[in-house]
Design an enzyme around this catalytic site. Sequence first.
Site, PDB file in Angstrom:
ATOM      1  N   HIS A   1      -5.488 -26.741   0.404  1.00 58.52           N
ATOM      2  CA  HIS A   1      -5.807 -27.991  -0.270  1.00 58.52           C
ATOM      3  C   HIS A   1      -7.310 -28.089  -0.476  1.00 58.52           C
ATOM      4  CE1 HIS A   1      -5.614 -29.138   4.108  1.00 58.52           C
ATOM      5  NE2 HIS A   1      -6.870 -29.340   3.794  1.00 58.52           N
TER       6      HIS A   1
HETATM    7  C1  T46 Z   1      -9.270 -29.554   6.172  1.00 57.22           C
HETATM    8  C2  T46 Z   1      -8.893 -28.467   7.112  1.00 57.22           C
HETATM    9  C3  T46 Z   1     -10.073 -27.653   7.584  1.00 57.22           C
HETATM   10  C4  T46 Z   1      -4.459 -36.938  10.445  1.00 57.22           C
HETATM   11  O1  T46 Z   1      -3.621 -37.806  10.742  1.00 57.22           O
HETATM   12  N1  T46 Z   1      -5.799 -37.191  10.600  1.00 57.22           N
HETATM   13  C5  T46 Z   1      -6.749 -36.265  10.303  1.00 57.22           C
HETATM   14  O2  T46 Z   1      -7.953 -36.549  10.481  1.00 57.22           O
HETATM   15  C6  T46 Z   1      -6.337 -35.010   9.766  1.00 57.22           C
HETATM   16  C7  T46 Z   1      -7.375 -33.965   9.411  1.00 57.22           C
HETATM   17  C8  T46 Z   1      -5.004 -34.779   9.593  1.00 57.22           C
HETATM   18  N2  T46 Z   1      -4.093 -35.731   9.926  1.00 57.22           N
HETATM   19  C9  T46 Z   1      -2.663 -35.421   9.770  1.00 57.22           C
HETATM   20  C10 T46 Z   1      -2.190 -35.112   8.369  1.00 57.22           C
HETATM   21  C11 T46 Z   1      -1.029 -34.166   8.606  1.00 57.22           C
HETATM   22  O3  T46 Z   1       0.144 -34.907   8.832  1.00 57.22           O
HETATM   23  O4  T46 Z   1      -2.383 -34.249  10.541  1.00 57.22           O
HETATM   24  C12 T46 Z   1      -1.402 -33.450   9.915  1.00 57.22           C
HETATM   25  C13 T46 Z   1      -1.926 -32.025   9.690  1.00 57.22           C
HETATM   26  O5  T46 Z   1      -2.933 -32.076   8.669  1.00 57.22           O
HETATM   27  P1  T46 Z   1      -3.096 -30.921   7.588  1.00 57.22           P
HETATM   28  O6  T46 Z   1      -1.778 -30.323   7.296  1.00 57.22           O
HETATM   29  O7  T46 Z   1      -3.880 -31.475   6.439  1.00 57.22           O
HETATM   30  O8  T46 Z   1      -3.980 -29.846   8.399  1.00 57.22           O
HETATM   31  P2  T46 Z   1      -4.724 -28.563   7.878  1.00 57.22           P
HETATM   32  O9  T46 Z   1      -5.073 -27.776   9.072  1.00 57.22           O
HETATM   33  O10 T46 Z   1      -3.971 -27.888   6.790  1.00 57.22           O
HETATM   34  O11 T46 Z   1      -6.076 -29.138   7.197  1.00 57.22           O
HETATM   35  C14 T46 Z   1      -7.051 -29.786   7.996  1.00 57.22           C
HETATM   36  C15 T46 Z   1      -7.570 -31.040   7.280  1.00 57.22           C
HETATM   37  O12 T46 Z   1      -6.466 -31.883   6.912  1.00 57.22           O
HETATM   38  C16 T46 Z   1      -8.355 -30.712   6.025  1.00 57.22           C
HETATM   39  O13 T46 Z   1      -9.056 -31.852   5.590  1.00 57.22           O
HETATM   40  O14 T46 Z   1     -10.213 -29.414   5.425  1.00 57.22           O
HETATM   41  O15 T46 Z   1      -8.144 -28.917   8.257  1.00 57.22           O
END
Ligand code: T46
Length: 141
Positions: free
Chosen positions: A51
């Site tokens: 993303h």
């Molecule tokens: C990024 C990379 C480096 C939250 O509730 N609060 C938060 O601050 C974050 C970051 C995520 N979430 C929730 C949203 C999803 O339900 O945690 C779950 C996992 O998030 P996500 O699938 O977006 O995780 P990554 O590892 O793919 O991405 C993350 C960050 O979301 C993104 O901004 O740049 O790490």
Amino acid sequence: MLINTGIIEFKKMDNEYGRLTPVEALKDIPFEIKRVYYITNVPYNVTRGFHSHRNLEQVLVCLNGSVKIRVKTPFEEDIVELRDPAKGLYIGNMIWREMFEFSEHSVLLVLASEYYNEDDYLRTYDEYHKEAVEYFKVSQK
Ligand code: T46
């Protein structure tokens, strides 16, 4: 380095008792830090991310172990390996990111300029590509 990304080297306070690495907002990090999160327990064969963000600056620091980060725009891409806790990868707006090859027990710390906002995410590559082509055309003029 890819546009809107960069490596930040933090100060290392070394002595016979070990190393301390200070990280200060607006000094070592080019923004006010509003949020901190960390990613752990990722199996080696898992890739996260896929993303981009319209309005979010972040610095990624691998505090333990190693991880690779693919950063890309519609025009170019780069792969950065993080394994030194005294180095951070800055990722600015409109950069697509994928994190992969997390080593065992790795800890990826992320310092973010904004509170969590799901509306800021571009979570499909098609949606990202359309907005990013326009964004980089304008920002490179
Ligand atoms: C990024 C990379 C480096 C939250 O509730 N609060 C938060 O601050 C974050 C970051 C995520 N979430 C929730 C949203 C999803 O339900 O945690 C779950 C996992 O998030 P996500 O699938 O977006 O995780 P990554 O590892 O793919 O991405 C993350 C960050 O979301 C993104 O901004 O740049 O790490």
